[in-house]
Write a protein that holds these residues in place. Structure first.
Motif, PDB file in Angstrom:
ATOM      1  N   ARG A   1       0.819  -1.215   0.000  1.00  0.00           N
ATOM      2  CA  ARG A   1       0.000   0.000   0.000  1.00  0.00           C
ATOM      3  C   ARG A   1       0.861   1.278   0.000  1.00  0.00           C
ATOM      4  N   PRO A   2       1.946   1.342   0.807  1.00  0.00           N
ATOM      5  CA  PRO A   2       2.806   2.534   0.744  1.00  0.00           C
ATOM      6  C   PRO A   2       3.362   2.793  -0.661  1.00  0.00           C
ATOM      7  N   MET A   3       3.705   1.724  -1.367  1.00  0.00           N
ATOM      8  CA  MET A   3       4.200   1.882  -2.739  1.00  0.00           C
ATOM      9  C   MET A   3       3.111   2.456  -3.639  1.00  0.00           C
ATOM     10  N   GLY A   4       1.869   1.997  -3.462  1.00  0.00           N
ATOM     11  CA  GLY A   4       0.761   2.529  -4.244  1.00  0.00           C
ATOM     12  C   GLY A   4       0.523   3.997  -3.951  1.00  0.00           C
ATOM     13  N   ILE A   5       0.589   4.362  -2.678  1.00  0.00           N
ATOM     14  CA  ILE A   5       0.392   5.771  -2.295  1.00  0.00           C
ATOM     15  C   ILE A   5       1.515   6.634  -2.863  1.00  0.00           C
ATOM     16  N   TYR A   6       2.750   6.133  -2.744  1.00  0.00           N
ATOM     17  CA  TYR A   6       3.901   6.885  -3.270  1.00  0.00           C
ATOM     18  C   TYR A   6       3.753   7.133  -4.768  1.00  0.00           C
ATOM     19  N   GLY A   7       3.337   6.112  -5.508  1.00  0.00           N
ATOM     20  CA  GLY A   7       3.177   6.256  -6.953  1.00  0.00           C
ATOM     21  C   GLY A   7       2.081   7.236  -7.323  1.00  0.00           C
ATOM     22  N   CYS A   8       0.972   7.210  -6.568  1.00  0.00           N
ATOM     23  CA  CYS A   8      -0.145   8.119  -6.858  1.00  0.00           C
ATOM     24  C   CYS A   8       0.220   9.573  -6.564  1.00  0.00           C
ATOM     25  N   ILE A   9       1.167   9.787  -5.649  1.00  0.00           N
ATOM     26  CA  ILE A   9       1.636  11.145  -5.357  1.00  0.00           C
ATOM     27  C   ILE A   9       2.748  11.547  -6.322  1.00  0.00           C
TER      28      ILE A   9
END
Length: 216
Positions: A159-167
């Motif tokens: 999930r942190p990787m997904g959030i990082y990518g979306c930002i």
């Protein structure tokens, strides 16, 4: 070796080569320095050749990631399409900078009478390089956002990787299009480094996952 591990390895190799390319990429000042022009031209060809080798390797990693995140919403598949578009653009940009530009510099020095003409062609080549570099940045950023959305929607991977990518994706596009980050050697290197964090993280996660061996 499993398919996931091969895809993760492709990301490791491709991003390592890309980072090396940016680390040793000569600046415009280096290329224009008379005392080091020959060696800098050779280095310029070498690093861009490495970048071109990394293009298909990274796409193999992207294909594996897309297969891992495949879902009926086709977010991951859309990301792969955008990334393929980006890789074509960066291939053209690398060819213009690393393969075409050295030839133009050679013609300009070998034919002083036509120096202004060759300089104009070199300037045009530089504009083409910048245009395709911009296409790469925007398209690859969109691809990262789509993959990240697939990660968050599927509640899988990190999930942190997904959030990082979306930002990261929108911020990168905004920074470049607003002119706060210029696509010179340092600016493009910053973009590559920030994206490398995401791709290497994806590679680590793919490497750690288990799936049936390709040999079975």
């Amino acid at each position: 070796m499993t398919d996931n591990r091969l895809s993760g390895l492709a990301f490791f190799i491709g991003m390592t080569g890309t980072i090396i390319t940016m680390a040793f990429h000569p600046t415009a000042h280096d290329l224009g320095s008379p005392e080091h022009s020959a060696s800098m031209m050779q280095l310029n060809v070498a690093v861009h050749s490495l970048a071109l080798i990394c293009v298909p390797i990274l796409f193999l990693g992207a294909l594996g990631l897309t297969q891992r995140l495949a879902a009926p919403n086709r977010l991951a598949l859309s990301a792969l399409v955008m990334f393929g578009f980006a890789e074509v653009a960066v291939m053209i940009a690398a060819a213009a900078s690393g393969l075409v530009a050295p030839g133009l510099f050679h013609h300009m020095s070998a034919d002083p009478g036509m120096a202004d003409t060759w300089r104009a062609i070199l300037t045009l080549n530089g504009h083409l390089n910048q245009a395709f570099a911009l296409i790469f940045v925007v398209a690859s950023s969109i691809a990262i956002v789509l993959w990240s959305a697939a990660i968050l929607k599927g509640n899988t991977f990190s999930r942190p990787m997904g959030i990082y990518g979306c930002i990261l994706g929108p911020l990168t596009i905004l920074a470049v299009l607003s002119g706060h980050v210029r696509l010179n050697v340092h600016g493009f290197g910053l973009v590559v480094l920030s994206q490398a964090v995401w791709f290497i993280a994806a590679g680590v996660l793919l490497w750690k996952e288990k799936n049936p061996s390709l040999s079975t």
